[in-house]
Design an enzyme around this catalytic site. Structure first.
Site, short mmCIF file in Angstrom:
data_model
loop_
_atom_site.label_atom_id
_atom_site.label_comp_id
_atom_site.label_asym_id
_atom_site.label_seq_id
_atom_site.Cartn_x
_atom_site.Cartn_y
_atom_site.Cartn_z
N ASP A 133 -10.19 -71.76 44.61
CA ASP A 133 -10.32 -70.46 43.97
C ASP A 133 -8.97 -69.76 43.94
O ASP A 133 -8.85 -68.59 44.25
CB ASP A 133 -11.32 -69.61 44.79
CG ASP A 133 -11.84 -68.44 43.96
OD1 ASP A 133 -11.69 -68.49 42.75
OD2 ASP A 133 -12.38 -67.50 44.56
N CYS A 198 -27.32 -59.32 32.14
CA CYS A 198 -26.11 -58.77 32.76
C CYS A 198 -26.15 -57.24 32.66
O CYS A 198 -26.19 -56.68 31.57
CB CYS A 198 -24.87 -59.31 32.05
SG CYS A 198 -23.37 -58.50 32.65
N CYS A 214 -17.27 -56.90 34.95
CA CYS A 214 -18.16 -57.70 35.80
C CYS A 214 -18.27 -57.05 37.19
O CYS A 214 -17.27 -56.62 37.77
CB CYS A 214 -17.60 -59.11 35.90
SG CYS A 214 -18.53 -60.16 37.02
#
Ligand code: SF4
Ligand code: SF4
Length: 312
Positions: A133, A198, A214
């Site tokens: 990541d 979402c 987000c």
């Protein structure tokens, strides 16, 4: 007779599975031609928000040979974090599943280092770098290129038999290997569940996510105040957000992980709404000491939890 590259690739994959990785695929380390315009447009539209690191290393992000000397191969690996466990109080501010247990950076970095050591012992003098990541590597693009799955409309990597609740890591090595075929098909079909659910409309079009909207970004990456436009839209998430994965039909194939270090801290799932709202530094240190939640620090988690409270 199998070539050395083929034999070595098989050995690496078998070793990865023995270490607990869910899948492993290998690509030639080269310029990610198809990703360049996509990354450029995404950055130009400022969909990375305050994540300045996304805009840095533009060239390095597209070409692993600029990141690791003499890079020949990118080994992509996934590691399962799915669990059926969840927070006991349904009204408590929610924490993303991936942060229940010990910080995945620590756990997976150790696994990657172990894998590199195993490769060296078997194959010889191999140099490489481990990434988990980590900003400079376009992990989903590499995983797709290595045949591990497709990138869904929610922008997550999805594998047919496994869903998407896994971490993606890479080992970039100076060793020629046998390369897997790209995962060339898309199995989202006419589904739009992730887009429809979402809560912040971050998935503004299929396969297009505005990172700056987000909830994962708002609750973890964003250092300033959460913009008031998101008030009432956070669906009670205090750290990360699992919605677009929870609703994805491919995640019905996800099976619980076997990594004991990802098991939740004994207190975490039992923290009630009020306890989280009144969390002290002592509780934070005790419960989240090893978790990825410590990335936000106490003040960050407190900010997120306060933001979830309705206006009087
Ligand atoms: S993680 Fe949550 S906020 Fe982010 S795109 Fe998925 S559903 Fe939307
Ligand atoms: S929810 Fe549907 S559209 Fe979204 S990623 Fe999953 S399969 Fe694709």
């Amino acid at each position: 007779m199998a070539s050395n590259a083929f034999k070595n690739s098989l050995f690496i994959k078998e070793s990865a599975y023995k270490l607990g990785f869910l899948s492993c695929g290998i690509s030639k380390a080269e310029f990610l031609e198809a990703e360049a315009p996509r990354l450029e447009t995404w950055l130009n539209n400022n969909h990375h928000g305050e994540m300045a690191y996304m805009a840095n290393y533009f060239d390095k992000r597209l070409d692993p040979r600029l990141l690791v000397d003499d890079a020949k191969s990118v080994i992509s690996l996934t590691y399962n974090y799915f669990t059926n466990q969840s927070q006991v109080d349904p009204t408590a501010p929610k924490i993303s599943k991936y942060a229940y247990g010990e910080d995945y950076h620590t756990v997976i970095k150790e696994k990657l280092a172990e894998l590199l050591e195993i490769i060296r012992n078997e194959i010889g003098d191999v140099s490489g770098r481990c990434f988990i990541d980590s900003a400079p590597v376009l992990d989903k693009a590499w995983a797709k290129k290595s045949g591990l799955g497709w990138i869904g409309k929610n922008s997550n990597l999805i594998a047919k038999q496994q869903g998407s609740f896994f971490f993606i890591a890479e080992l970039i090595v100076d060793l020629d290997l046998h390369y897997d075929a790209e995962f060339a098909t898309d199995h989202c079909g006419s589904c739009t569940r992730c887009i429809d659910t979402c809560p912040t409309d971050a998935i503004f079009a299929p396969y297009q996510v505005d990172g700056s909207k987000c909830i994962s970004y708002l609750t973890i990456e964003l250092k300033n105040e959460i913009p008031s436009t998101f008030k009432g839209k956070m669906d009670n998430w205090a750290f990360g957000c699992d919605i677009c994965q929870d609703v994805c039909p491919w995640n019905r194939f996800a099976v619980p992980h076997q990594e004991h270090r990802f098991n939740p801290h004994p207190e975490l799932l039992h923290l009630e709404k009020k306890e989280l709202e009144e969390i002290t530094t002592e509780v934070f240190s005790r419960v989240f000491n090893k978790s990825a939640v410590k990335r936000t620090k106490f003040e960050g988690l407190k900010r997120n939890i306060n933001f979830l409270k309705p206006l009087n």
